[in-house]
Design an enzyme around this catalytic site. Structure first.
Site, PDB file in Angstrom:
ATOM      1  N   PRO A   2       0.816  -1.211   0.000  1.00 30.93           N
ATOM      2  CA  PRO A   2       0.000   0.000   0.000  1.00 30.93           C
ATOM      3  C   PRO A   2       0.850   1.263   0.000  1.00 30.93           C
ATOM      4  O   PRO A   2       1.350   1.681   1.032  1.00 30.93           O
ATOM      5  CB  PRO A   2      -0.806  -0.112   1.300  1.00 30.93           C
ATOM      6  CG  PRO A   2      -0.440  -1.419   1.913  1.00 30.93           C
ATOM      7  CD  PRO A   2       0.851  -1.813   1.318  1.00 30.93           C
ATOM      8  N   GLU A   3       0.982   1.849  -1.156  1.00 25.40           N
ATOM      9  CA  GLU A   3       1.521   3.198  -1.229  1.00 25.40           C
ATOM     10  C   GLU A   3       0.326   4.139  -1.216  1.00 25.40           C
ATOM     11  O   GLU A   3      -0.825   3.684  -1.174  1.00 25.40           O
ATOM     12  CB  GLU A   3       2.335   3.360  -2.513  1.00 25.40           C
ATOM     13  CG  GLU A   3       3.485   2.372  -2.619  1.00 25.40           C
ATOM     14  CD  GLU A   3       4.845   3.043  -2.555  1.00 25.40           C
ATOM     15  OE1 GLU A   3       4.897   4.278  -2.592  1.00 25.40           O
ATOM     16  OE2 GLU A   3       5.845   2.344  -2.456  1.00 25.40           O
ATOM     17  N   HIS A  91      -4.757 -14.664   8.153  1.00 27.19           N
ATOM     18  CA  HIS A  91      -4.370 -13.265   8.304  1.00 27.19           C
ATOM     19  C   HIS A  91      -5.543 -12.285   8.208  1.00 27.19           C
ATOM     20  O   HIS A  91      -5.328 -11.089   8.062  1.00 27.19           O
ATOM     21  CB  HIS A  91      -3.290 -12.862   7.287  1.00 27.19           C
ATOM     22  CG  HIS A  91      -2.102 -13.764   7.282  1.00 27.19           C
ATOM     23  ND1 HIS A  91      -1.400 -14.076   8.422  1.00 27.19           N
ATOM     24  CD2 HIS A  91      -1.501 -14.447   6.283  1.00 27.19           C
ATOM     25  CE1 HIS A  91      -0.412 -14.902   8.120  1.00 27.19           C
ATOM     26  NE2 HIS A  91      -0.454 -15.153   6.828  1.00 27.19           N
ATOM     27  N   ARG A 110       1.912  -9.489   7.400  1.00 21.40           N
ATOM     28  CA  ARG A 110       3.080  -9.117   8.198  1.00 21.40           C
ATOM     29  C   ARG A 110       2.732  -8.404   9.497  1.00 21.40           C
ATOM     30  O   ARG A 110       3.603  -8.173  10.320  1.00 21.40           O
ATOM     31  CB  ARG A 110       4.018  -8.248   7.364  1.00 21.40           C
ATOM     32  CG  ARG A 110       4.714  -9.049   6.288  1.00 21.40           C
ATOM     33  CD  ARG A 110       5.577  -8.187   5.414  1.00 21.40           C
ATOM     34  NE  ARG A 110       6.786  -7.774   6.092  1.00 21.40           N
ATOM     35  CZ  ARG A 110       7.708  -6.989   5.530  1.00 21.40           C
ATOM     36  NH1 ARG A 110       7.536  -6.562   4.297  1.00 21.40           N
ATOM     37  NH2 ARG A 110       8.767  -6.647   6.190  1.00 21.40           N
TER      38      ARG A 110
END
Length: 271
Positions: A2-3, A91, A110
């Site tokens: 995600p930018e 997740h 993560r």
DNA sequence: CAGCGCCCCTGCCCGC
DNA sequence: TGCGGGCAGGGGCGCT
């Protein structure tokens, strides 16, 4: 993943399904993200209406009657709208359920993401207070950048990636913008000339705008499949192209680690 | 304050 | 095919 463009795409994707909706329940399956997710998220949000949804840098800001949720996707997080709350997968750490039946689901392998609650005004929030200007706002000007650059002797790449300087320029776009602007990433910020900073402002804005226009592609591809960026592979001229020929002059691109981030540039075209 | 290095965590790819 | 090492798009924090 995600930018800024992906966060913006996420915002536009979830807003139509959640804005103005009342929360009926929250499920926190794994609250051990960058910071602990509030254990009482369910009682904090249930019954409240989502009044406003904004982005600041890479933070999503959700305004409810009695406070705000700050939601950050970290390196690997994604938020999706589900028609109904299907069985969670690996997740899938947090769900927010709305009165219209939709489920806002957060997946983050993560766990560098964050879901925070504050009853206070966001202006005073420590994570937001010191953020630099939005790159696509009128306050992101050459004069502003010049004034900031004067105070910094570090290399211009980590400098421009610093959210206190300007938000939303991650490693990919820093590499791309410096390449497009013809600026050497190791050049100290306070040695950049006005023409260079003018090009840098224009390139950051142009690249981010373009990526937002195509932002859905990356998000869809990432969420749907193998994590490989969609449009990136086609359009990136520097990032991920170390050793490959420069698209301008043909010389193999240099790749180095700078401040623990991979840095790719052309020693001829970037000065 | 400025600048650097570290760390949070899982997954994947590469070389042996 | 298994395993260890290195690396990944973010960014706050603590130290000098």
């Amino acid at each position: 993943m995600p930018e800024l463009p992906e966060v913006e795409t996420t915002l536009r994707g979830i807003a139509p399904h959640t804005l103005g909706q009342r929360v009926t329940a929250c499920v926190v399956r794994n609250g051990r993200l960058r910071w602990p997710v509030p254990e009482d998220l369910h009682s904090l949000l249930s019954g409240q209406t989502l009044l406003e949804l904004k982005r600041r840098g890479k933070y999503l800001l959700l305004r409810f009657e009695s406070g705000h949720v700050l939601w950050h996707l970290g390196m690997s997080g994604s938020l999706r709208i589900l028609e109904v709350a299907a069985a969670p997968g690996k997740h899938d750490h947090v769900d927010v359920l709305f009165a219209n039946g939709r489920c806002l689901r957060f997946n983050d392998p993560r766990r560098f993401g964050a879901v925070l609650w504050t009853p206070d005004s966001l202006d005073e929030h420590p994570l937001l207070k010191h953020l630099g200007p939005e790159p696509l706002s009128p306050s992101f000007t050459v004069d502003y950048l010049l004034g900031n650059a004067k105070r910094h002797s570090l290399s211009c790449k980590p400098w421009v990636m610093d959210a206190k300087v300007v938000v939303g320029v991650g490693n990919i776009y820093a590499n791309e913008a410096l390449f497009a602007a013809g600026i050497h990433p190791l050049k100290p910020a306070n040695k950049l000339t006005r023409p260079q900073l003018t090009r840098l402002v224009l390139q950051i804005q142009s690249i981010l705008r373009h990526a937002i226009e195509r932002g859905g592609t990356t998000l869809r591809d990432f969420v749907g499949g193998d994590g490989k960026p969609g449009y990136f592979a086609q359009e990136l001229k520097a990032y991920g192209r170390g050793g490959k020929p420069c698209v301008n002059c043909g010389k193999p691109l240099m790749e180095k680690r700078l401040a623990q981030r991979s840095t790719v540039y052309c020693t001829l075209c970037q000065r």
